[in-house]
Structures are given as C-alpha cells and as structure tokens.
Design a protein around this motif. Structure first.
Motif, PDB file in Angstrom:
ATOM      1  N   ASN A 148       0.849  -1.188   0.000  1.00 52.88           N
ATOM      2  CA  ASN A 148       0.000   0.000   0.000  1.00 52.88           C
ATOM      3  C   ASN A 148       0.893   1.249   0.000  1.00 52.88           C
ATOM      4  O   ASN A 148       1.642   1.473   0.950  1.00 52.88           O
ATOM      5  CB  ASN A 148      -0.874  -0.042   1.265  1.00 52.88           C
ATOM      6  N   ASP A 177      -0.472  -0.414  -4.365  1.00 51.82           N
ATOM      7  CA  ASP A 177      -1.859   0.004  -4.253  1.00 51.82           C
ATOM      8  C   ASP A 177      -1.834   1.517  -4.040  1.00 51.82           C
ATOM      9  O   ASP A 177      -1.527   1.996  -2.954  1.00 51.82           O
ATOM     10  CB  ASP A 177      -2.502  -0.725  -3.057  1.00 51.82           C
ATOM     11  N   LYS A 203     -11.478   8.506  -5.056  1.00 47.04           N
ATOM     12  CA  LYS A 203     -10.822   9.119  -3.890  1.00 47.04           C
ATOM     13  C   LYS A 203     -10.023  10.335  -4.363  1.00 47.04           C
ATOM     14  O   LYS A 203     -10.618  11.337  -4.743  1.00 47.04           O
ATOM     15  CB  LYS A 203      -9.931   8.089  -3.207  1.00 47.04           C
TER      16      LYS A 203
HETATM   17  C1  LIG Z   1      -5.464   1.859   0.505  1.00 44.91           C
HETATM   18  C2  LIG Z   1      -6.731   1.419  -0.125  1.00 44.91           C
HETATM   19  N1  LIG Z   1      -6.724   0.374  -0.957  1.00 44.91           N
HETATM   20  C3  LIG Z   1      -7.850  -0.049  -1.559  1.00 44.91           C
HETATM   21  C4  LIG Z   1      -9.044   0.572  -1.332  1.00 44.91           C
HETATM   22  C5  LIG Z   1     -10.273   0.068  -2.036  1.00 44.91           C
HETATM   23  O1  LIG Z   1     -10.759   1.039  -2.908  1.00 44.91           O
HETATM   24  P1  LIG Z   1     -12.106   0.740  -3.727  1.00 44.91           P
HETATM   25  O2  LIG Z   1     -13.163   0.523  -2.694  1.00 44.91           O
HETATM   26  O3  LIG Z   1     -12.324   1.951  -4.527  1.00 44.91           O
HETATM   27  O4  LIG Z   1     -11.848  -0.484  -4.511  1.00 44.91           O
HETATM   28  C6  LIG Z   1      -9.114   1.648  -0.452  1.00 44.91           C
HETATM   29  C7  LIG Z   1     -10.404   2.293  -0.123  1.00 44.91           C
HETATM   30  O5  LIG Z   1     -10.665   2.623   1.006  1.00 44.91           O
HETATM   31  C8  LIG Z   1      -7.923   2.082   0.156  1.00 44.91           C
HETATM   32  O6  LIG Z   1      -7.918   3.135   0.976  1.00 44.91           O
END
Ligand SMILES: Cc1ncc(COP(=O)(O)O)c(C=O)c1O
Length: 387
Positions: A148, A177, A203
């Motif tokens: 992440n 990610d 986001k």
């Molecule tokens: C770090 C991270 N990864 C993945 C996601 C998943 O995003 P989505 O719900 O748009 O697939 C989020 C959403 O909160 C996130 O903050």
C-alpha cells in the motif's frame, strides 16, 4: 443545522470539483454510447475520450504505452485481477500489515484455498515498513510483492522506491496500491521501481465511483481470470491477450472515464503539490488542535513529511462509533469509524480490541473554518465525557 463538514475524504472525496459534474453530464448527454469499432461519429468520439484518458493517466504514472493502462471497476477489482492473475498454487507472496482488505482478502483466499504462501511485513512505531525486511523474505517461489503506497488509516507513505529496488534486483513483480496516493502525491512508476500501479478514481483522483484501473509494465504476465466481450475480434474463442483488452471485460464505464479525465485536469490545473501542501497544512492544524484537547488519544506521527491527509484519534472512554455518531448528529461532521478495512493496522497499533478509532480525512475543499469547527466539536465531546 449548519452545512455538512466532510472529513471522510479517506473513504471518498466529496464534493467533486464542479468541472467533474459538469463534464460528466455534458459527456453522457452528448456522447454516451458504447465505444468500440463502429464507425459512427458518436462511437468514435466516445472511443477518443477513452483513449485520450488512457494516455493522460499513462503520463500521470510515467508509463510508456497507453494500451497497458486498463480500466476496472475500482482498485479492489484491479487488485483481484493482479493478485489472482499472478499467483498460482505453490507460489509465495509478500505484503505488509499496512494493507487494505482489497489486498489482504484476495491474498488470504489464495492462502486458504489455493496453497499460496504469505509473509506480512509489520510497520515500525512511526508507521513505516522497513525496505530491508523484504529481501530477507524472498524465496525461489516468491512471485509477488504488493504494498500500500499511502495508508488509508495512519496516513504514512511507504518507502516503495527502496522496496521496488530490491524486487527489481530479484526479478519479483512489484505492485503498489495507489488508491490513496494517486492524485495526492506523484506516482512515478519509473522513479519508484514499480511494475504495476493500481488506482481507484473516486478518492484522490476526484472522479466518480465505479471506475479504477491499473498500469502493467511490459514483462509482467498476468493470466486471464475472466473472459468476455471486448468489442473487437469477436470470432476469437478465448479472451484476447493483447492490452488493454487483456484486462478489460465488457462495456467500459465511459461516464466514469469522463469524470476521471475532468478530475485529472482539475488536479493538474491546481497543481498536485499545491493541493497536497494545502491539505497537509490543514491536517497539521487539525492534528495540533486535537493534541491540545484533554481526553483525546491521537494516533498520528509528529512528523508529517511522507504523510497524506488522514489520521486517527479516539475520545477516551467513548467507542469510536459513538464519537462518530455524535460528530454526525450533533455537529454535522462526517468522519469514518471502526477498522477502516485495514484490520492489521489496528491490531498493530492496539486499537482493534477497542473497536477501532475515528478517522479524519482532509480533502481539497476543506477550509480552516471546517478544521476549527471540528476541533471545537471534539473538545466539547471530550469535555462532556469528563463531567
Ligand atoms: C489503501 C486502499 N486500498 C484499496 C481501497 C479500495 O478502494 P475501492 O473501494 O475503490 O476499490 C481503499 C479504499 O478505502 C484504500 O484506501
């Protein structure tokens, strides 16, 4: 009741720039047909918007080939495509405790049902994983490292460049990610030694829900985990191997693409750095204001470099959920409470057993007034607990 103060920008950005709403409406009314190979004008123009947006995003991530920028529903969808497309029984993957469930769950499914081995790298007391821990876990069968980029919970930006360097040397595909980071800080795949970048649009890219995607560098082979229509070469019985079709299935969310394009244009017009600086200034104000409030426990780094605009807190003696409800009902302030789809972060910082924490997420449309109101609200909630 006063206007809503939206401090849940970690979950999704709200509101969107006016230009996003306007362009989506204009586009869908005037060009909202299915792009593909038909020759009529509307179809061509819709196709052009899609290809133009692929190119814009490719440039945004410093990729080289717009065809390798594929659209999906969101980052969860793209992460599933990558994780399931790269790993098979007997493989090993490395990830971190900073991950969202959109990484943790697909990986855990492979571990539980398909014999994939996993290692999790914890973060340190400042919220960062140590890049040097990754090569210690490398094995002959390591086929994926996924990290992440910026935490949706503790806000720290992970040292992906250094992790990527180790992966590159070892020839292991490295996926980031960028759900939180793309649109807030530069995500340069070359600079960061990244093979695959995954993004979501609703986001920090300031577009609508229902669209995300990934850029896959050449040399990374992802097997098909789905198949369906591509709009081209319909007589071929299997799903197409060439990009972008390889990872795109069925009709694209063209209205989402329009919103994405308008979102990126807005960000580029305002300046990524300018927006980030503004958000971080307000985040520091909010964090510093809450620091002064008796009866509030903050989970936030002192140093906000390598940080995005989210952090956690709790009012002592009050469940996070209750604090969030009071903020909502009594003050019209939107926050996000609980475990934020990232249970390992809360386990590591010790908030899992108290049912999580409250997260504030500052966005481009927050103001100093919002921040002052939020600080005052938390102060009053904490005071009422002490009475
Ligand atoms: C770090 C991270 N990864 C993945 C996601 C998943 O995003 P989505 O719900 O748009 O697939 C989020 C959403 O909160 C996130 O903050």
């Amino acid at each position: 009741m006063s206007d809503l103060i939206f401090l849940d920008n970690g979950a999704t950005s709200y509101p969107k720039p006016e230009e996003v709403y306007t362009f989506m409406d204009h586009f869908y009314r005037n060009f909202g047909v299915n792009p593909g190979r038909s020759g009529y004008d509307l179809c061509m123009e819709t196709g052009e918007l899609v290809e133009e947006t692929r190119s814009m995003l490719t440039e945004f991530f410093n990729g080289t080939d717009p065809n390798r920028l594929c659209f999906s529903y969101n980052s969860t969808d793209a992460l599933n495509l990558i994780i399931n497309g790269l790993l098979k029984e007997g493989d090993h993957a490395i990830t971190t405790n900073v991950e969202h469930n959109s990484v943790l769950r697909p990986l855990y499914h492979l571990y539980k049902f398909n014999g994939v081995e996993l290692d999790y790298i914890p973060f340190d007391s400042k919220g960062f994983v140590d890049p040097d821990e990754f090569p210690k876990k490398f094995k002959k069968n390591t086929k994926l490292v996924v990290v992440n980029h910026a935490s949706n919970v503790i806000g720290t930006i992970q040292p992906v460049k250094e992790i990527g360097k180790y992966c590159k040397e070892a020839g292991i595909p490295f996926v980031i990610d960028a759900s939180q980071s793309a649109g807030k800080i530069p995500v340069d795949m070359e600079e960061l030694n990244v093979d695959v970048v995954v993004f979501t649009v609703h986001k920090s890219l300031l577009g609508p829900t229902g669209i995300g995607g990934l850029y896959v560098k050449e040399g990374i082979e992802i097997k098909h985990t789905r198949a369906g229509g591509t709009g081209v070469r319909s007589a071929v019985k299997t799903h197409l191997d060439e990009y972008p079709y390889r990872l795109e299935y069925g009709t694209l969310n063209t209205m989402g693409v329009a919103g994405l394009q308008a979102g990126i244009k807005w960000i580029e017009d305002k300046g990524l750095d300018t927006l980030h600086e503004q958000e971080m200034r307000l985040t520091a104000m909010l964090r510093d204001g809450l620091k002064e409030v008796e009866g509030v426990t903050l989970y936030c780094q002192e140093d906000l470099t390598d940080h995005i605009s989210v952090f956690l807190f709790n009012v002592d003696g009050l469940e996070a959920l209750n604090t969030g409800t009071i903020l909502d009902v009594d003050y019209n302030i939107a926050s996000r409470t609980g475990l934020h789809c990232a249970p390992l972060v809360h386990e590591q910082i010790g908030t899992a057993e108290i049912h999580g924490a409250v997260r504030f997420g500052v966005g481009p449309f927050n103001t100093e007034e919002h921040i002052a109101t939020a600080i005052q609200a938390v102060k009053e909630i904490a005071e009422s607990r002490r009475k």
